[in-house]
Design a protein around this motif. Structure first.
Motif: not given
Ligand SMILES: *Cc1c(COP(=O)(O)O)cnc(C)c1O
Length: 368
Positions: A58-60, A182, A191-192, A87-88, A156, A85, A158-159, A185, A130, A180
Motif C-alpha cells: 500500500s501507499c501507507t 488502491h 491494493e498496492g 493515510a498520510s 505523497d 486523508w 498517491a493521487e 486510484k 501531498v 497508491s
Molecule cells: C489513497 C491515498 C493513500 C493511501 O493509499 P493506500 O494504498 O490505500 O495505503 C495515501 N495518501 C493519499 C494522498 C491517498 O490518496
C-alpha cells in the motif's frame, strides 16, 4: 444500487490485465515468483524518471517505511496539510512522531508554503507534500524552504500519477515519493503501492526494512539486522500493475479529458472552482472536484442529499484532519476548515459517458 446509479470510481480492466494476472497465477511461482514484481518496479521507475522503485502492499506502508528509513521517531514533527486523508498522517503517529497540520492554499487545496515555513521548529524532520486530487503542491517553494532549513521534502503522490511540475513527474522531486494502487486510484492493482527515490542510501535502507530487516549484504539465512516491516506486493498484483502501466497514458489522458469535459460544461457558472492547472504543470486529474463560492451557502449535507436523490455517488471533500477526535482542533486553518463544507468530488471513472456527466452537472447547477 439501481442500474442507472453513477458510481464515482471504478477501475479500467482489460484483457491485458486479465492475461498477465492469469499468467502470474499459473506460472509465477518458484524461480519466477518475483518476475512481475521486478518488471513492475523497473517499468515504474523508468516511467517516473527516478533511479529506484520498490513495490509495496500500500501507499501507507510505503510512507511508513520511508519515514522509518529516515529515522523518524518520538519527539519529531512532520509538517503536512490539514486537508488530507489520514493515510498520510497515520505512519507518522505509528512511529511516535507528531503530525503538524498547516493550512492549504485556496486555489490548489495543497500546502501553503508560507504557513509551512512558519510552522518549522527545531523538531521538524520532514515536510510531506501531498498532491491533492492530482493538483500539484508549489514544489519550487517547498523545496527551497526545505533546503533553507535542512529539512527533506517527501511527496505523497498517491493521487497524482500523470501530474507533472515543470517537466518533472509528481513523486520524483522529493527525497522519496509514494504512490497508491488502491482500487479507487487512476491505476490499480487492487491494493498496492510504490516507493520511488533517487537516493541510493535511502533505497538500501528501505529495501532492508521491507525484507524484515534482512540486509542484501547479509550472507546468513533468516538473519535480520534490524526489526523491519512486511509491506510487500504479490507477484499477481504486480502482473496487473504491469498491464496498467502499459496503458498509463490512456488512463491518465482519459482522466484529464473527463476533468476538461466537466470544466467546459460548468464554465458559465461564476465563482465555481475546479481543479486548477497553472502554467508549467499538468494535472493528472485523479478526482475532478468542484468548490462552490462561499455566497452559495452550500453545505456538505445538502450536497450529499441532492446527489443521493439523483442516484449519483457523491464523495465528500476531505474534512480537516485536525478536526478528528485523535488530533487537536486547529480552526485557525481557515481554508481547510471552510472549503470541505462547500466542495464535492465528481464521478470520474474511465468509462463514464457524456450523458452521465450531464446528469452530474445538472445537480451541480442546482446549487448555483
Ligand atoms: C489513497 C491515498 C493513500 C493511501 O493509499 P493506500 O494504498 O490505500 O495505503 C495515501 N495518501 C493519499 C494522498 C491517498 O490518496
Amino acid at each position: 444500487m439501481t442500474a442507472d446509479r453513477i458510481v464515482y470510481t471504478k477501475p479500467s480492466i482489460t484483457d491485458l490485465e486479465v492475461r498477465y494476472a492469469t499468467d502470474a497465477a499459473a506460472n509465477g511461482w518458484g524461480a519466477r515468483c518475483y518476475d512481475y514484481i521486478h518488471q513492475f518496479e523497473a517499468a515504474f521507475h523508468q516511467h517516473l524518471g527516478t533511479r529506484h522503485a520498490l513495490a509495496t502492499s500500500s501507499c501507507t506502508g510505503a510512507l511508513h517505511m520511508g519515514l522509518a528509513a529516515m529515522g523518524i521517531g518520538p519527539g519529531d514533527e512532520i509538517i503536512l496539510a490539514d486537508t488530507n486523508w489520514i493515510a498520510s498522517a497515520a505512519p507518522i503517529v505509528h512511529l511516535g512522531a507528531t503530525p503538524v497540520f498547516v493550512d492549504i492554499l485556496p486555489d490548489s487545496w495543497c500546502l501553503d508554503p508560507g504557513k509551512v515555513e512558519a510552522a518549522i521548529t527545531i523538531r521538524t524532520k520532514a515536510i510531506i507534500a501531498v498532491h491533492l486530487y492530482g493538483n500539484l503542491c508549489e514544489m519550487d517553494d517547498l523545496l527551497a524552504i526545505g533546503e533553507r532549513h535542512g529539512i527533506p521534502v517527501i511527496e505523497d503522490a498517491a493521487e497524482a500519477i500523470g501530474s507533472e511540475y515543470r517537466g518533472q513527474r509528481a513523486g520524483s522531486m522529493g527525497l522519496f515519493g509514494t504512490f497508491s494502487f488502491h482500487g479507487t486510484k487512476t491505476m490499480t492493482t487492487g491494493e498496492g503501492g510504490m516507493l520511488v527515490t533517487q537516493d541510493e542510501e535511502l533505497y538500501e535502507r528501505v529495501l532492508t526494512l521491507s525484507n524484515h530487516g534482512r540486509a542484501r549484504s547479509q550472507s546468513k539465512q533468516f538473519w535480520p539486522d534490524m526489526v523491519g516491516f512486511k509491506y510487500k506486493m504479490s507477484n499477481i498484483q504486480a502482473a496487473i500493475g504491469c498491464a496498467q502501466l502499459e496503458r498509463i497514458e490512456m488512463l491518465t489522458s482519459r482522466k484529464r479529458a473527463i476533468l476538461a469535459s466537466y470544466r467546459e460544461r460548468l464554465a458559465d457558472l461564476p465563482g465555481l472552482a475546479l481543479n486548477p492547472e497553472p502554467a508549467g504543470t499538468v494535472n493528472g486529474a485523479w478526482m475532478p472536484t468542484v468548490v462552490f463560492p462561499e455566497e452559495t451557502n452550500v453545505t456538505k449535507s445538502a450536497l450529499l442529499k441532492a446527489f443521493g436523490e439523483a442516484d449519483i455517488d457523491a464523495r465528500v471533500f476531505f474534512s480537516p484532519l485536525s478536526a478528528l477526535s485523535m488530533f487537536t482542533d486547529k480552526p485557525d486553518n481557515r481554508i481547510s476548515w471552510s472549503i470541505h463544507e462547500r466542495a464535492i468530488n465528481l464521478p470520474s471513472f474511465h468509462d463514464i459517458s457524456d450523458a452521465d456527466m450531464d446528469r452530474v452537472c445538472r445537480v451541480v447547477r442546482s446549487f448555483m
